[in-house]
Every structure is written in C-alpha cells, then in structure tokens.
Design an enzyme around this catalytic site. Sequence first.
Site, PDB file in Angstrom:
ATOM      1  N   LYS A  28      11.555  47.056   5.545  1.00 39.63           N
ATOM      2  CA  LYS A  28      11.246  47.032   6.929  1.00 39.63           C
ATOM      3  C   LYS A  28      11.963  45.793   7.768  1.00 39.63           C
ATOM      4  O   LYS A  28      12.103  44.654   7.192  1.00 39.63           O
ATOM      5  CB  LYS A  28       9.936  47.287   7.610  1.00 39.63           C
ATOM      6  CG  LYS A  28       9.048  46.204   7.434  1.00 39.63           C
ATOM      7  CD  LYS A  28       9.223  44.911   8.363  1.00 39.63           C
ATOM      8  CE  LYS A  28       8.413  43.575   7.950  1.00 39.63           C
ATOM      9  NZ  LYS A  28       8.834  42.375   8.731  1.00 39.63           N
ATOM     10  N   ASP A  41       1.610  45.261   7.376  1.00 42.87           N
ATOM     11  CA  ASP A  41       2.811  46.161   7.043  1.00 42.87           C
ATOM     12  C   ASP A  41       2.427  47.573   6.363  1.00 42.87           C
ATOM     13  O   ASP A  41       3.511  48.244   6.457  1.00 42.87           O
ATOM     14  CB  ASP A  41       3.990  45.361   6.677  1.00 42.87           C
ATOM     15  CG  ASP A  41       4.258  44.208   7.653  1.00 42.87           C
ATOM     16  OD1 ASP A  41       4.018  44.039   8.779  1.00 42.87           O
ATOM     17  OD2 ASP A  41       4.839  43.404   6.988  1.00 42.87           O
TER      18      ASP A  41
HETATM   19  P1  ATP Z   1       5.558  39.636   4.607  1.00 41.47           P
HETATM   20  O1  ATP Z   1       5.165  41.165   4.323  1.00 41.47           O
HETATM   21  O2  ATP Z   1       4.216  38.821   4.637  1.00 41.47           O
HETATM   22  O3  ATP Z   1       6.165  39.555   6.098  1.00 41.47           O
HETATM   23  P2  ATP Z   1       7.603  39.006   3.025  1.00 41.47           P
HETATM   24  O4  ATP Z   1       8.388  40.081   3.494  1.00 41.47           O
HETATM   25  O5  ATP Z   1       8.122  37.851   3.544  1.00 41.47           O
HETATM   26  O6  ATP Z   1       6.184  39.151   3.363  1.00 41.47           O
HETATM   27  P3  ATP Z   1       7.022  39.631   0.455  1.00 41.47           P
HETATM   28  O7  ATP Z   1       7.975  40.014  -0.499  1.00 41.47           O
HETATM   29  O8  ATP Z   1       6.352  40.831   0.632  1.00 41.47           O
HETATM   30  O9  ATP Z   1       7.745  38.882   1.496  1.00 41.47           O
HETATM   31  O10 ATP Z   1       6.120  38.742  -0.285  1.00 41.47           O
HETATM   32  C1  ATP Z   1       5.101  37.957  -0.021  1.00 41.47           C
HETATM   33  C2  ATP Z   1       4.187  37.346  -0.955  1.00 41.47           C
HETATM   34  O11 ATP Z   1       3.621  38.169  -1.300  1.00 41.47           O
HETATM   35  C3  ATP Z   1       5.032  36.861  -2.269  1.00 41.47           C
HETATM   36  O12 ATP Z   1       5.468  35.601  -2.210  1.00 41.47           O
HETATM   37  C4  ATP Z   1       4.208  37.147  -3.313  1.00 41.47           C
HETATM   38  O13 ATP Z   1       3.601  35.940  -3.642  1.00 41.47           O
HETATM   39  C5  ATP Z   1       3.222  38.205  -2.934  1.00 41.47           C
HETATM   40  N1  ATP Z   1       3.261  39.484  -3.607  1.00 41.47           N
HETATM   41  C6  ATP Z   1       2.309  40.094  -3.973  1.00 41.47           C
HETATM   42  N2  ATP Z   1       2.795  41.319  -4.685  1.00 41.47           N
HETATM   43  C7  ATP Z   1       3.920  41.158  -4.280  1.00 41.47           C
HETATM   44  C8  ATP Z   1       4.864  42.519  -4.720  1.00 41.47           C
HETATM   45  N3  ATP Z   1       4.574  43.376  -5.406  1.00 41.47           N
HETATM   46  N4  ATP Z   1       6.431  42.268  -4.337  1.00 41.47           N
HETATM   47  C9  ATP Z   1       6.575  41.040  -3.523  1.00 41.47           C
HETATM   48  N5  ATP Z   1       5.703  39.920  -3.056  1.00 41.47           N
HETATM   49  C10 ATP Z   1       4.390  40.095  -3.545  1.00 41.47           C
END
Ligand code: ATP
Length: 318
Positions: free
Chosen positions: A29, A156
């Site tokens: 997203k 989200d």
């Molecule tokens: P947010 O949804 O908080 O905006 P983001 O898009 O910046 O996050 P994500 O890739 O969703 O980042 O990951 C945030 C953190 O969630 C990662 O650093 C990791 O520690 C944790 N995490 C747990 N499970 C997962 C997964 N399946 N994929 C990615 N990150 C994960």
Amino acid sequence: MTEAWGPGGDDGQPRRGATGPVRVRVPAKINLHLGVGPLRPDGYHELNTVYHAISIHDELTARHGDTLTLTMEGEGTGELALDETNLIIRAARALAAHTRVPAHARLHLRKQIPLAGGLAGGSADAAATLLACDTLWGTGLSRDELADIGAGLGSDVPFLVHGGTALGTGHGETVSPVLARPSTWHWVVAVADGGLSTPEVYREIDRLRDAGTAPAALGSADSLLAALRQRDPAVLGAALGNDLQPAAVSLRPALADVLDAGRAAGALAGLVSGSGPTCVFLATDAADARRIAAELATTGVCREARTAHGPVAGARIV
Ligand code: ATP
C-alpha cells in the site's frame, strides 16, 4: 486447489478445507493522503488517510502440516525473523485461536515488498495469511471477519484484506472504500537501501511538532478525495500529501535528494510512502512511469526504481 473435509468446528460438523496448496497474492500500500492527528492517550495517533493498493505483491503459500512453520525467499531473506514475532505466524495463530482449530500449516513467503519501507509489507503478509489459512482450514470467515482479526495485528491489515482505494480512520484500522469511477494511476516506486522504523518516525513528527518546526497538519482527506474523482493525474498529483514526510526526511535527509530526482525526471508529484523511506512518484501514464523509473535508476539516489499501478485488489487466492 481441491477441497477436503478438514477439522471439526464448534458445532461438531467437519469443515471443508483445501487439500492442495493455497496461494495468496497481496499488494503493498501507499498513502495518497496521510493526515496525522495528535497522539491519543492509548499511544496511537488519530489518522485520516487514503490508502491505495499498488501492484507490488508478496505471495504466501499455505500447505497442511503437523505444526506451524514459515520459510521465505526474496526481499529481506536472512534479515526478517521467521519466528513467533513474524506477523505471518501471529496472523495464523490469531485465526486459529478465533476459529478454534489447531494452528497447523506450512507457510512459504515470496517477498517482493521491501522490508520496513513504508509499504506495509508485514501487514500485507498478515492479511495474506488470514485468507490463506482460512481457505486451507475451511474455517469460512468473511472478508470483514478476517479484517476484524487483522485489526488486532496491525493498523494496515484490514485495508490489505480489502485493497483498492479506501479511507482509513481511527488509527487506520477502520476502512471504507472510496467510491470513485475506476481509474488506473501509474507510479514509480523508489526503493531505499535499509528501512525506517515506523514508531521512530511517529516519535520524530511529535518532536518536530513540539519544537514548532513541523508544517501545519493536513487534516481531513476531502481535497484528495475530490481530486480522485476528477481522474486527472495532474490534479491528483497536486493533492497528494503526507504529514510524516518531514519526519522521515529529518531522520533520513537523503530522501530530499530522492524526491528532487523524481521531480527532475518529470514526475507530476512525489512523496514519501507512509513512514518511508520508500518514495513514490505519480506519472502521467505507464510509458511515462517506465521512463521516469529508468531515469531515476541512473541517478543512484535509490537502490531500485520500480513501476507499479493502482488501485489493485487486496489479498486474493491465485
Ligand atoms: P508499517 O506497516 O509499520 O508502516 P513498514 O511498511 O514500514 O511498516 P514492514 O515491512 O511492514 O514495514 O515491517 C515493519 C517491521 O515489522 C519489520 O521491520 C519487521 O521487524 C516486522 N515484521 C514482522 N513480520 C513481518 C513480515 N512478514 N514482513 C515484514 N516485516 C515484518
């Protein structure tokens, strides 16, 4: 995918589950509008956001197993913990607890959504897991029920169960679809080296606001919603906004160079995606997006420049 009778439910009746592997694709997203309100007593910020699902996908495959296991390939392999902290494992356990079935599945993730990139990859994977395991186990929940379970895992997740373009309120977990005449928007996604911690970016916007150095908060998404209805990329470009952008740039000043490079390459507009560090740029059409991505790639300001379009569907079985 074929079907078989699975474990019994509360009513003692067997459930119809899948025998073969269940494969689910789930999008990343971006936020076309991310209005961040004040910090609430529960530790969340009140959000007014417009979510938009784009064509960068993770894929989760679920198979029957005797325990719950997770393997992966692609973006973040070797960095992302595959233990009980992973949102995939947490989602499978949450669904199993809700539906009272054993949390038994062999799960495999093919990851294309950059880690900690502001593209909600973890939430996307949780949404994919809920749908994949619901199908594998034959627990038969509706999308709304899966979204409700997802809300307990991350703000989200409900949006990524549904996809499309949607208004998010509360702390982002309450979503309602944006009913605009269908248009496809074309994006360039500038993937950064390394991630940014979402909680840290929220702390930084609070700090900038306390210091009086943050721009005025965006507030409601009304002007963005009006721009979407006009179906003109130049109008949409002018309406994009993200209250977290100054905080992400403050923590990672090089993002200002990425935003400048995208605009110099001819993008209609650019902004930090969610909490960053991914930056997204709006293009006039698909060919324009390819051209901007190619030019951005030569500047060296980002690890990779991908093209994508939106809106796309949320988690779905393929
Ligand atoms: P947010 O949804 O908080 O905006 P983001 O898009 O910046 O996050 P994500 O890739 O969703 O980042 O990951 C945030 C953190 O969630 C990662 O650093 C990791 O520690 C944790 N995490 C747990 N499970 C997962 C997964 N399946 N994929 C990615 N990150 C994960």
